[in-house]
Design a protein around this motif. Sequence first.
Motif, PDB file in Angstrom:
ATOM      1  N   ASN A 104      -1.985  -0.796  -2.451  1.00  0.00           N
ATOM      2  CA  ASN A 104      -2.801  -1.972  -2.746  1.00  0.00           C
ATOM      3  C   ASN A 104      -4.194  -1.819  -2.154  1.00  0.00           C
ATOM      4  O   ASN A 104      -5.205  -2.048  -2.829  1.00  0.00           O
ATOM      5  CB  ASN A 104      -2.140  -3.235  -2.183  1.00  0.00           C
ATOM      6  CG  ASN A 104      -1.098  -3.823  -3.107  1.00  0.00           C
ATOM      7  OD1 ASN A 104      -1.190  -3.700  -4.330  1.00  0.00           O
ATOM      8  ND2 ASN A 104      -0.097  -4.480  -2.540  1.00  0.00           N
ATOM      9  N   SER A 105      -4.255  -1.434  -0.891  1.00  0.00           N
ATOM     10  CA  SER A 105      -5.549  -1.293  -0.216  1.00  0.00           C
ATOM     11  C   SER A 105      -6.365  -0.157  -0.821  1.00  0.00           C
ATOM     12  O   SER A 105      -7.575  -0.304  -1.053  1.00  0.00           O
ATOM     13  CB  SER A 105      -5.329  -1.035   1.284  1.00  0.00           C
ATOM     14  OG  SER A 105      -4.688  -2.129   1.893  1.00  0.00           O
ATOM     15  N   LEU A 106      -5.720   0.958  -1.098  1.00  0.00           N
ATOM     16  CA  LEU A 106      -6.421   2.120  -1.632  1.00  0.00           C
ATOM     17  C   LEU A 106      -6.997   1.836  -3.014  1.00  0.00           C
ATOM     18  O   LEU A 106      -8.158   2.167  -3.307  1.00  0.00           O
ATOM     19  CB  LEU A 106      -5.461   3.307  -1.683  1.00  0.00           C
ATOM     20  CG  LEU A 106      -6.022   4.659  -2.096  1.00  0.00           C
ATOM     21  CD1 LEU A 106      -7.183   5.062  -1.207  1.00  0.00           C
ATOM     22  CD2 LEU A 106      -4.922   5.708  -2.055  1.00  0.00           C
ATOM     23  N   VAL A 107      -6.209   1.199  -3.869  1.00  0.00           N
ATOM     24  CA  VAL A 107      -6.670   0.876  -5.220  1.00  0.00           C
ATOM     25  C   VAL A 107      -7.830  -0.108  -5.176  1.00  0.00           C
ATOM     26  O   VAL A 107      -8.804   0.019  -5.929  1.00  0.00           O
ATOM     27  CB  VAL A 107      -5.491   0.322  -6.048  1.00  0.00           C
ATOM     28  CG1 VAL A 107      -5.984  -0.362  -7.311  1.00  0.00           C
ATOM     29  CG2 VAL A 107      -4.525   1.448  -6.398  1.00  0.00           C
ATOM     30  N   ASN A 318     -11.229   5.181   8.818  1.00  0.00           N
ATOM     31  CA  ASN A 318     -12.101   6.310   8.473  1.00  0.00           C
ATOM     32  C   ASN A 318     -11.444   7.217   7.438  1.00  0.00           C
ATOM     33  O   ASN A 318     -12.120   7.741   6.539  1.00  0.00           O
ATOM     34  CB  ASN A 318     -12.435   7.104   9.737  1.00  0.00           C
ATOM     35  CG  ASN A 318     -13.373   6.355  10.665  1.00  0.00           C
ATOM     36  OD1 ASN A 318     -14.138   5.499  10.217  1.00  0.00           O
ATOM     37  ND2 ASN A 318     -13.327   6.672  11.946  1.00  0.00           N
ATOM     38  N   LEU A 319     -10.135   7.418   7.564  1.00  0.00           N
ATOM     39  CA  LEU A 319      -9.412   8.216   6.572  1.00  0.00           C
ATOM     40  C   LEU A 319      -9.501   7.565   5.193  1.00  0.00           C
ATOM     41  O   LEU A 319      -9.801   8.232   4.196  1.00  0.00           O
ATOM     42  CB  LEU A 319      -7.959   8.392   7.000  1.00  0.00           C
ATOM     43  CG  LEU A 319      -7.068   9.339   6.188  1.00  0.00           C
ATOM     44  CD1 LEU A 319      -5.919   9.851   7.049  1.00  0.00           C
ATOM     45  CD2 LEU A 319      -6.486   8.668   4.948  1.00  0.00           C
ATOM     46  N   MET A 320      -9.256   6.268   5.150  1.00  0.00           N
ATOM     47  CA  MET A 320      -9.341   5.539   3.885  1.00  0.00           C
ATOM     48  C   MET A 320     -10.741   5.640   3.292  1.00  0.00           C
ATOM     49  O   MET A 320     -10.908   5.868   2.083  1.00  0.00           O
ATOM     50  CB  MET A 320      -8.961   4.080   4.099  1.00  0.00           C
ATOM     51  CG  MET A 320      -9.173   3.179   2.898  1.00  0.00           C
ATOM     52  SD  MET A 320      -7.916   3.330   1.628  1.00  0.00           S
ATOM     53  CE  MET A 320      -6.569   2.393   2.375  1.00  0.00           C
ATOM     54  N   ARG A 321     -11.752   5.507   4.135  1.00  0.00           N
ATOM     55  CA  ARG A 321     -13.136   5.556   3.647  1.00  0.00           C
ATOM     56  C   ARG A 321     -13.439   6.911   3.015  1.00  0.00           C
ATOM     57  O   ARG A 321     -14.056   6.987   1.954  1.00  0.00           O
ATOM     58  CB  ARG A 321     -14.088   5.271   4.808  1.00  0.00           C
ATOM     59  CG  ARG A 321     -15.555   5.188   4.405  1.00  0.00           C
ATOM     60  CD  ARG A 321     -16.438   4.853   5.590  1.00  0.00           C
ATOM     61  NE  ARG A 321     -16.137   3.536   6.122  1.00  0.00           N
ATOM     62  CZ  ARG A 321     -15.736   3.309   7.382  1.00  0.00           C
ATOM     63  NH1 ARG A 321     -15.597   4.318   8.215  1.00  0.00           N
ATOM     64  NH2 ARG A 321     -15.478   2.085   7.795  1.00  0.00           N
ATOM     65  N   ARG A 322     -12.980   7.990   3.655  1.00  0.00           N
ATOM     66  CA  ARG A 322     -13.238   9.326   3.092  1.00  0.00           C
ATOM     67  C   ARG A 322     -12.418   9.557   1.824  1.00  0.00           C
ATOM     68  O   ARG A 322     -12.889  10.172   0.865  1.00  0.00           O
ATOM     69  CB  ARG A 322     -12.908  10.405   4.134  1.00  0.00           C
ATOM     70  CG  ARG A 322     -13.236  11.819   3.627  1.00  0.00           C
ATOM     71  CD  ARG A 322     -14.723  12.000   3.414  1.00  0.00           C
ATOM     72  NE  ARG A 322     -15.043  13.216   2.658  1.00  0.00           N
ATOM     73  CZ  ARG A 322     -15.359  13.251   1.375  1.00  0.00           C
ATOM     74  NH1 ARG A 322     -15.398  12.115   0.660  1.00  0.00           N
ATOM     75  NH2 ARG A 322     -15.655  14.385   0.777  1.00  0.00           N
ATOM     76  N   PHE A 323     -11.197   9.079   1.816  1.00  0.00           N
ATOM     77  CA  PHE A 323     -10.319   9.164   0.632  1.00  0.00           C
ATOM     78  C   PHE A 323     -11.018   8.504  -0.556  1.00  0.00           C
ATOM     79  O   PHE A 323     -11.127   9.085  -1.645  1.00  0.00           O
ATOM     80  CB  PHE A 323      -8.999   8.462   0.958  1.00  0.00           C
ATOM     81  CG  PHE A 323      -7.840   8.806   0.061  1.00  0.00           C
ATOM     82  CD1 PHE A 323      -7.959   8.781  -1.322  1.00  0.00           C
ATOM     83  CD2 PHE A 323      -6.606   9.126   0.603  1.00  0.00           C
ATOM     84  CE1 PHE A 323      -6.877   9.081  -2.152  1.00  0.00           C
ATOM     85  CE2 PHE A 323      -5.521   9.436  -0.212  1.00  0.00           C
ATOM     86  CZ  PHE A 323      -5.667   9.409  -1.591  1.00  0.00           C
ATOM     87  N   VAL A 324     -11.518   7.303  -0.332  1.00  0.00           N
ATOM     88  CA  VAL A 324     -12.166   6.535  -1.397  1.00  0.00           C
ATOM     89  C   VAL A 324     -13.435   7.227  -1.878  1.00  0.00           C
ATOM     90  O   VAL A 324     -13.693   7.323  -3.093  1.00  0.00           O
ATOM     91  CB  VAL A 324     -12.464   5.107  -0.895  1.00  0.00           C
ATOM     92  CG1 VAL A 324     -13.410   4.374  -1.854  1.00  0.00           C
ATOM     93  CG2 VAL A 324     -11.174   4.322  -0.709  1.00  0.00           C
ATOM     94  N   SER A 325     -14.233   7.732  -0.948  1.00  0.00           N
ATOM     95  CA  SER A 325     -15.478   8.391  -1.364  1.00  0.00           C
ATOM     96  C   SER A 325     -15.182   9.661  -2.149  1.00  0.00           C
ATOM     97  O   SER A 325     -15.920  10.010  -3.078  1.00  0.00           O
ATOM     98  CB  SER A 325     -16.345   8.706  -0.143  1.00  0.00           C
ATOM     99  OG  SER A 325     -15.750   9.675   0.682  1.00  0.00           O
TER     100      SER A 325
END
Length: 335
Positions: A104-107, A318-325
């Motif tokens: 949910n958060s990643l999408v 930070n992991l999520m931010r890099r994943f998203v970028s």
Amino acid sequence: MSSSEIAHDFSPHLRVYKDGRVERLEGTTTVPPSYDQNTGVLSKDVAISASTPCLSARVYIPTDTTINNHSDAKRKKVPLLVYFHGGAFCLETPFSPMYHNYLNSLVSEANAVAVSVHYRRAPEHPLPAAYDDSWTALEWVSSHSGGDGPDDWLNTYADLRKVYVAGDSAGGNIAHHMGLRYGCALKTKTSDWVEGIDLRGIILVQPFFMGNEPVGNERTDQATRSLLVGLWHLACPSATDGCDDPQINPEKDPRLSSMGCARVLIFVAERDVQREREWLYRDLLVKSEWEGTVEVMEAKGEDHQFHLFHPTSNDAVNLMRRFVSFLNENEIRHG
């Protein structure tokens, strides 16, 4: 009549009894698909293969951007992420609260459509069942390339020229193998459907790799290494070379240069017993004839799957931010 005699005891994770019964001690809680008010993400469960009833997926779309704010004529399709969950090929599902909440958060953050694959698990279905199911899931995704596939959400919202595959732990291992299969299929033209998608990148989050000879943290954390070796043998009893089987040890796989995407991102945790395996994987890709780029992001002081257990921590953010970028870099570069 069931037997109480234990054949394999991997407590507190799972037990396998001599009569074949499997008792999973974690990762069994599930939640239904939903509209998540915190993220504005809508999910549903879909069947993927009539011939493999166990194979299904949870599909996610970010409603605020794909549905509510655009007419059909002006709606821009968004990248598609195909995600494979972890659990040593034996545990967890896309339907657990941990994975459901994370997707949910990643999408929401990435403004992407996601297909979280429910593949058959070992030991009831030993490898290569999980690989074969994951490959079938990619074929199912590709069936939407003409806009007339079986799922309306993928037809309407997913850009199949911007497909990414990702996974954590065993799911990272699966994502790696899907990249190899895709690249090999493109070269040999053995699967026509691979032309229906454009695999832009692969994201491996602390992928499950191993080898017969201990390296790095495996030498000091022998208990965890022993557990992982045991789980590997449980998941893949046909691996005659043990942990040097190419399915678990990329160093032994001659197909590495066939990786079927231009970019790979690896997330490493400093205290993870598999840390050195993941850095070695990066080196192997660089030294191979593969012409893509590979990046590693390491979280200092963190352990395996920290981003799932502590998703609001600074390192997880930070992991999520890099994943998203990573998912959106093509958007930034090409508009």
